[in-house]
Design a protein around this motif. Sequence first.
Motif, PDB file in Angstrom:
ATOM      1  N   GLY A  11       0.715  -1.368  -0.075  1.00  0.00           N
ATOM      2  CA  GLY A  11       0.168  -0.366   0.130  1.00  0.00           C
ATOM      3  C   GLY A  11       0.755   1.279  -0.143  1.00  0.00           C
ATOM      4  O   GLY A  11       0.072   2.430  -0.045  1.00  0.00           O
ATOM      5  N   ARG A  12       2.099   1.265  -0.037  1.00  0.00           N
ATOM      6  CA  ARG A  12       2.992   2.546   0.184  1.00  0.00           C
ATOM      7  C   ARG A  12       2.649   3.393  -1.028  1.00  0.00           C
ATOM      8  O   ARG A  12       2.596   4.798  -0.701  1.00  0.00           O
ATOM      9  CB  ARG A  12       4.362   2.035   0.276  1.00  0.00           C
ATOM     10  N   LEU A  13       2.672   2.944  -2.140  1.00  0.00           N
ATOM     11  CA  LEU A  13       2.395   3.803  -3.381  1.00  0.00           C
ATOM     12  C   LEU A  13       0.979   4.418  -3.207  1.00  0.00           C
ATOM     13  O   LEU A  13       0.608   5.649  -4.004  1.00  0.00           O
ATOM     14  CB  LEU A  13       2.751   3.191  -4.559  1.00  0.00           C
ATOM     15  N   PHE A  14      -0.018   3.512  -2.468  1.00  0.00           N
ATOM     16  CA  PHE A  14      -1.486   4.189  -2.768  1.00  0.00           C
ATOM     17  C   PHE A  14      -1.643   5.334  -1.681  1.00  0.00           C
ATOM     18  O   PHE A  14      -2.803   5.897  -1.726  1.00  0.00           O
ATOM     19  CB  PHE A  14      -2.233   2.912  -2.555  1.00  0.00           C
ATOM     20  N   PHE A  15      -0.739   5.668  -0.893  1.00  0.00           N
ATOM     21  CA  PHE A  15      -0.680   6.905  -0.223  1.00  0.00           C
ATOM     22  C   PHE A  15      -0.707   8.006  -1.219  1.00  0.00           C
ATOM     23  O   PHE A  15      -1.273   9.133  -0.791  1.00  0.00           O
ATOM     24  CB  PHE A  15       0.632   7.176   0.705  1.00  0.00           C
ATOM     25  N   TYR A  16      -0.118   7.989  -2.268  1.00  0.00           N
ATOM     26  CA  TYR A  16      -0.332   9.108  -3.342  1.00  0.00           C
ATOM     27  C   TYR A  16      -1.563   9.142  -4.084  1.00  0.00           C
ATOM     28  O   TYR A  16      -1.655   8.179  -5.003  1.00  0.00           O
ATOM     29  CB  TYR A  16       1.028   8.983  -4.311  1.00  0.00           C
ATOM     30  N   SER A  50      -5.822   6.907  -7.956  1.00  0.00           N
ATOM     31  CA  SER A  50      -6.678   7.301  -9.022  1.00  0.00           C
ATOM     32  C   SER A  50      -6.235   6.608 -10.306  1.00  0.00           C
ATOM     33  O   SER A  50      -7.211   6.013 -10.846  1.00  0.00           O
ATOM     34  CB  SER A  50      -6.722   8.583  -9.208  1.00  0.00           C
ATOM     35  N   GLU A  51      -5.083   6.612 -10.712  1.00  0.00           N
ATOM     36  CA  GLU A  51      -4.599   5.900 -12.155  1.00  0.00           C
ATOM     37  C   GLU A  51      -4.899   4.279 -12.034  1.00  0.00           C
ATOM     38  O   GLU A  51      -5.103   4.008 -13.047  1.00  0.00           O
ATOM     39  CB  GLU A  51      -3.293   6.368 -12.281  1.00  0.00           C
ATOM     40  N   ALA A  52      -4.390   3.858 -10.774  1.00  0.00           N
ATOM     41  CA  ALA A  52      -4.867   2.242 -10.809  1.00  0.00           C
ATOM     42  C   ALA A  52      -6.118   1.843 -10.730  1.00  0.00           C
ATOM     43  O   ALA A  52      -6.540   0.945 -11.528  1.00  0.00           O
ATOM     44  CB  ALA A  52      -3.906   1.903  -9.320  1.00  0.00           C
ATOM     45  N   ILE A  53      -6.883   2.630 -10.335  1.00  0.00           N
ATOM     46  CA  ILE A  53      -8.254   2.498 -10.349  1.00  0.00           C
ATOM     47  C   ILE A  53      -8.811   3.015 -11.586  1.00  0.00           C
ATOM     48  O   ILE A  53      -9.593   1.922 -12.492  1.00  0.00           O
ATOM     49  CB  ILE A  53      -9.361   3.170  -9.450  1.00  0.00           C
ATOM     50  N   ARG A  54      -8.457   3.820 -12.372  1.00  0.00           N
ATOM     51  CA  ARG A  54      -8.853   4.185 -13.810  1.00  0.00           C
ATOM     52  C   ARG A  54      -8.243   3.091 -14.713  1.00  0.00           C
ATOM     53  O   ARG A  54      -8.765   2.877 -15.635  1.00  0.00           O
ATOM     54  CB  ARG A  54      -8.420   5.388 -14.125  1.00  0.00           C
ATOM     55  N   SER A  55      -7.134   2.406 -14.445  1.00  0.00           N
ATOM     56  CA  SER A  55      -6.455   1.589 -15.136  1.00  0.00           C
ATOM     57  C   SER A  55      -6.953  -0.002 -15.039  1.00  0.00           C
ATOM     58  O   SER A  55      -7.139  -0.726 -16.151  1.00  0.00           O
ATOM     59  CB  SER A  55      -5.154   1.425 -14.917  1.00  0.00           C
ATOM     60  N   GLY A  56      -8.208  -0.113 -14.154  1.00  0.00           N
ATOM     61  CA  GLY A  56      -8.958  -1.481 -14.046  1.00  0.00           C
ATOM     62  C   GLY A  56      -8.777  -2.050 -12.679  1.00  0.00           C
ATOM     63  O   GLY A  56      -9.541  -2.783 -12.297  1.00  0.00           O
TER      64      GLY A  56
END
Length: 112
Positions: free
Chosen positions: A87-92, A97-103
């Motif tokens: 989860g470290r990068l999901f702090f940003y 948002s880009e991960a969710i938009r990506s699928g």
Amino acid sequence: MPGYRRLDLKIGFLCNNSCLHCVQGNKRAIFGNKPLEVLKKEMRRARRSCDAIVFTGGEPTLHKDFLKAVRYALGLGYKAIQVQTNGRLFFYKDFCSEAIRSGADDFCLALL
């Protein structure tokens, strides 16, 4: 992801944690990340029998083509896309948002 046949796709062993409970041991010192073309081949092959995918590692978000791989999985029609992560990068917020938009639509966090 109950009810789905899923592909557990280990995209590499790189990690930015040193968790005591890590089952990967010293693999991150020996192995790097798989090339995107190898990941695509594995996703295509598995799509014949799997309708969900789990990106695992090491820490999958550290792969330089992580978001491209998630988008590719979405394009192949995987119905559920999970990320097992520290989860470290999901702090940003932008990365999240880009991960969710990506699928990516399911997140499994491993905490220390």
